[in-house]
Design a protein around this motif. Sequence first.
Motif, short mmCIF file in Angstrom:
data_model
loop_
_atom_site.label_atom_id
_atom_site.label_comp_id
_atom_site.label_asym_id
_atom_site.label_seq_id
_atom_site.Cartn_x
_atom_site.Cartn_y
_atom_site.Cartn_z
N SER A 143 0.82 -1.21 0.00
CA SER A 143 0.00 0.00 0.00
C SER A 143 0.86 1.26 0.00
N GLU A 146 2.24 2.82 -3.28
CA GLU A 146 1.38 3.56 -4.20
C GLU A 146 1.48 5.07 -4.05
N VAL A 147 2.06 5.53 -2.97
CA VAL A 147 1.90 6.95 -2.65
C VAL A 147 2.50 7.86 -3.72
N ARG A 150 0.21 8.06 -6.76
CA ARG A 150 -1.02 8.76 -6.43
C ARG A 150 -0.79 10.26 -6.32
N SER A 153 -1.01 11.81 -9.68
CA SER A 153 -2.23 11.58 -10.45
C SER A 153 -3.16 12.78 -10.39
N PRO A 156 -6.05 11.38 -7.40
CA PRO A 156 -5.31 10.45 -6.54
C PRO A 156 -6.19 9.50 -5.73
N TRP A 158 -7.61 9.82 -2.67
CA TRP A 158 -7.04 9.73 -1.32
C TRP A 158 -7.92 8.94 -0.36
N TYR A 161 -7.65 5.19 -1.00
CA TYR A 161 -6.28 4.78 -0.71
C TYR A 161 -6.03 4.75 0.80
N GLN A 164 -7.58 1.69 2.30
CA GLN A 164 -6.79 0.49 1.97
C GLN A 164 -5.56 0.38 2.86
N LEU A 165 -4.82 1.48 2.98
CA LEU A 165 -3.61 1.48 3.80
C LEU A 165 -3.95 1.25 5.27
N GLY A 207 -2.92 12.07 3.47
CA GLY A 207 -4.22 11.80 2.86
C GLY A 207 -5.35 12.51 3.57
#
Length: 219
Positions: A143, A146-147, A150, A153, A156, A158, A161, A164-165, A207
């Motif tokens: 996880s 990915e930062v 993201r 992007s 992103p 956030w 994400y 998930q993290l 995030g």
Amino acid sequence: MTPGQLGEVLGLPPIPQGTWAEEAVYVSPAALRRREEPGEMAARLRVLPGIVDVRVRGDGFLEIAVAVPGELVAEIGPVPAPPSGGVSPWADSPRTWSNPGFVVRYAHVRAVAVQRWAAELGVGGEFQPELLTCRWDRAVLRSLAEVDSRRGSRDPGWAAYAEQLALAYHDAFERAPALPAGDEEPSALHTARVRQARAVRDVLAEGLAALGEAAPEVL
């Protein structure tokens, strides 16, 4: 080999692929973007330290397997709060596992507390990223990887994400402890997991800030 180092070589951030349960792999369209022969770029990458293998997919993308995925933790730290690009999708209550906002905020609280408890328990020493090998540590690393992509992007994502993290970190917190228990002596593995928790803290704070929230230290 970290995402940042790979990004410098490739010219754009690599994107983690798969679960990382057995192999830590990044995927990149760098060869296509730079209009280079993928096989030639793969050959150059294979000789770099920290890279286990580079495979060329049928679409020309490169799959890059790294030897020590935990190295990425060392390049994650606090960043200035990004401009708030959205409104938090989460309510404050209920403060239960059914509320994704609670899951994210509580993960940040836990990661903050680990730093404090580690200092009190004498966890310290040199960070050895190669020790972060168990399935729960690797899920957190997957996880965290990915930062960079993201951040670059236009969308992103956030909130998704951070959820998930946070879930990956809660599993690691409970099943792969960063702190010694009872009479257990602090070890190098504890040090590595405390450093990983610090990276989780910093990314979740980033995030939350992007969603217009202050990262809580207590709930």
